[in-house]
Design a protein around this motif. Structure first.
Motif, PDB file in Angstrom:
ATOM      1  N   THR A 165       1.424  40.704  -8.465  1.00 36.40           N
ATOM      2  CA  THR A 165      -0.246  41.187  -9.614  1.00 36.40           C
ATOM      3  C   THR A 165      -1.308  40.035  -8.708  1.00 36.40           C
ATOM      4  O   THR A 165      -2.600  40.179  -8.503  1.00 36.40           O
ATOM      5  N   GLU A 166      -0.710  38.852  -8.165  1.00 31.97           N
ATOM      6  CA  GLU A 166      -0.931  37.562  -7.278  1.00 31.97           C
ATOM      7  C   GLU A 166      -1.114  37.639  -5.851  1.00 31.97           C
ATOM      8  O   GLU A 166      -1.876  36.069  -5.748  1.00 31.97           O
ATOM      9  N   ASN A 167      -0.430  38.330  -5.325  1.00 36.13           N
ATOM     10  CA  ASN A 167      -0.552  38.142  -3.966  1.00 36.13           C
ATOM     11  C   ASN A 167       0.427  36.799  -3.766  1.00 36.13           C
ATOM     12  O   ASN A 167      -0.273  36.299  -2.550  1.00 36.13           O
ATOM     13  N   THR A 168       1.223  36.587  -4.744  1.00 37.96           N
ATOM     14  CA  THR A 168       2.318  35.612  -4.168  1.00 37.96           C
ATOM     15  C   THR A 168       4.150  35.648  -3.863  1.00 37.96           C
ATOM     16  O   THR A 168       4.699  33.803  -3.711  1.00 37.96           O
ATOM     17  N   PHE A 169       3.985  36.931  -3.860  1.00 40.08           N
ATOM     18  CA  PHE A 169       5.553  36.884  -3.293  1.00 40.08           C
ATOM     19  C   PHE A 169       5.453  36.804  -1.927  1.00 40.08           C
ATOM     20  O   PHE A 169       3.817  36.529  -0.555  1.00 40.08           O
ATOM     21  N   ILE A 196       7.706  41.122 -12.768  1.00 38.98           N
ATOM     22  CA  ILE A 196       6.003  41.803 -12.749  1.00 38.98           C
ATOM     23  C   ILE A 196       6.181  40.520 -13.110  1.00 38.98           C
ATOM     24  O   ILE A 196       6.053  39.733 -13.962  1.00 38.98           O
ATOM     25  N   ASP A 197       5.356  39.369 -11.818  1.00 38.12           N
ATOM     26  CA  ASP A 197       4.440  38.559 -11.889  1.00 38.12           C
ATOM     27  C   ASP A 197       3.195  38.317 -11.428  1.00 38.12           C
ATOM     28  O   ASP A 197       2.580  38.870 -10.315  1.00 38.12           O
ATOM     29  N   SER A 198       1.774  38.186 -12.365  1.00 34.18           N
ATOM     30  CA  SER A 198       2.388  38.409 -13.630  1.00 34.18           C
ATOM     31  C   SER A 198       1.169  39.289 -13.865  1.00 34.18           C
ATOM     32  O   SER A 198       0.608  40.262 -13.378  1.00 34.18           O
ATOM     33  N   LYS A 216       7.292  30.042 -11.850  1.00 36.73           N
ATOM     34  CA  LYS A 216       7.156  31.181 -12.339  1.00 36.73           C
ATOM     35  C   LYS A 216       7.143  32.140 -11.556  1.00 36.73           C
ATOM     36  O   LYS A 216       8.661  32.765 -11.363  1.00 36.73           O
ATOM     37  N   THR A 217       6.534  31.710 -10.334  1.00 32.99           N
ATOM     38  CA  THR A 217       7.036  32.338  -9.172  1.00 32.99           C
ATOM     39  C   THR A 217       7.491  32.469  -8.395  1.00 32.99           C
ATOM     40  O   THR A 217       8.676  33.572  -7.899  1.00 32.99           O
ATOM     41  N   GLN A 218       8.295  31.378  -8.454  1.00 30.86           N
ATOM     42  CA  GLN A 218       9.771  30.486  -7.800  1.00 30.86           C
ATOM     43  C   GLN A 218      11.207  31.007  -8.309  1.00 30.86           C
ATOM     44  O   GLN A 218      12.025  31.805  -7.798  1.00 30.86           O
TER      45      GLN A 218
END
Ligand code: ATP
Ligand code: MG
Length: 219
Positions: free
Chosen positions: A40-44, A101-103, A11-13
């Motif tokens: 929202t998950e600090n995965t960018f 918006i992730d997630s 999803k983030t990829q």
């Protein structure tokens, strides 16, 4: 568009890949445009965008300049950021093409974690989704949100058709036009399934996650 899927399915990829591909001109005289990414998950990871930019032969700085990044820390903050988003879309009319918006649910799960808060959570979520719909229509910007599905521990005890339910439930499902669910396939393969679309038949496609982002599976 709404992307409810299991963990680590990409999803983030996919969100990162869209940051780049949304900037490229495409079919039906699509010009490409800027993107806002709410994390929202600090995965960018901006470095991922550089790798993906390489695949599409576009300049790193240009790609990064065209992605506006905002980190949300609470569900309330996430809602407040939509004011900033709307202001940006207004300021630079027609320039922005995509909001990611992730997630969508991660912070709601933290902020409203007890059973007793469920009704309030769903109410706040509904407010956010209706705001997103309004912004999308007003500024003609696509909205892409991701969500995790969890195995429902209660499902074994009931006659539920699908034991894996998206968090956020029907409110999220009804607020989204096109839904794509991701799951793991053999080895590194991933499967994307489009469902409940108003104008497309149910269909599946396999893909892989590569350094250059989401790509068609080569078999
Ligand atoms: P979560 O539900 O935890 O948020 P997710 O669905 O967002 O997970 P991603 O983070 O998009 O999942 O995908 C994780 C997968 O991406 C991992 O299997 C990882 O191996 C793969 N991956 C991450 N970076 C790269 C890369 N540079 N090249 C190839 N694969 C990568
Ligand atoms: Mg993720």
């Amino acid at each position: 568009m709404f992307c409810p899927s299991e963990f680590r399915t990409g999803k983030t990829q996919l969100s990162h890949t869209l940051c780049v591909t949304a900037q490229l001109p495409g079919e039906d005289s699509y010009t490409g445009g800027k993107v806002i990414f709410i994390d929202t998950e600090n995965t960018f990871r901006p470095d991922r965008l550089k790798n993906i930019a390489d695949r599409f032969n576009v300049d790193h700085d240009a790609v990064l300049d065209n992605v506006l990044y905002a980190r949300a820390y609470t569900s309330e903050h996430q809602m407040e950021l939509l004011d900033f988003v709307a202001a940006k879309f207004h300021e630079e009319g027609g320039i922005f093409k995509l909001l990611i918006i992730d997630s969508i649910m991660a912070l709601f799960r933290v902020d409203f974690s007890s059973r007793g808060e469920l009704a309030e959570r769903q109410q706040k979520l509904a407010q956010m989704l209706s705001r997103l719909q309004k912004i999308s229509e007003e500024y003609n910007v696509a909205v892409f949100v991701t969500n995790q599905i969890t195995a429902d521990p209660g499902a074994g005890m009931s006659f539920q058709a699908d034991p894996k339910k998206p968090i956020g439930g029907h409110i999220l499902a009804h607020a989204s036009t096109t839904r794509i669910s991701l799951r793991k396939g053999h080895g590194e393969l991933r499967i994307a399934k489009i469902f409940d679309s108003p104008d497309m038949p149910e269909n599946e496609a396999t893909f892989t996650i590569t350094p250059g982002g989401i790509a068609d599976a080569k078999e």
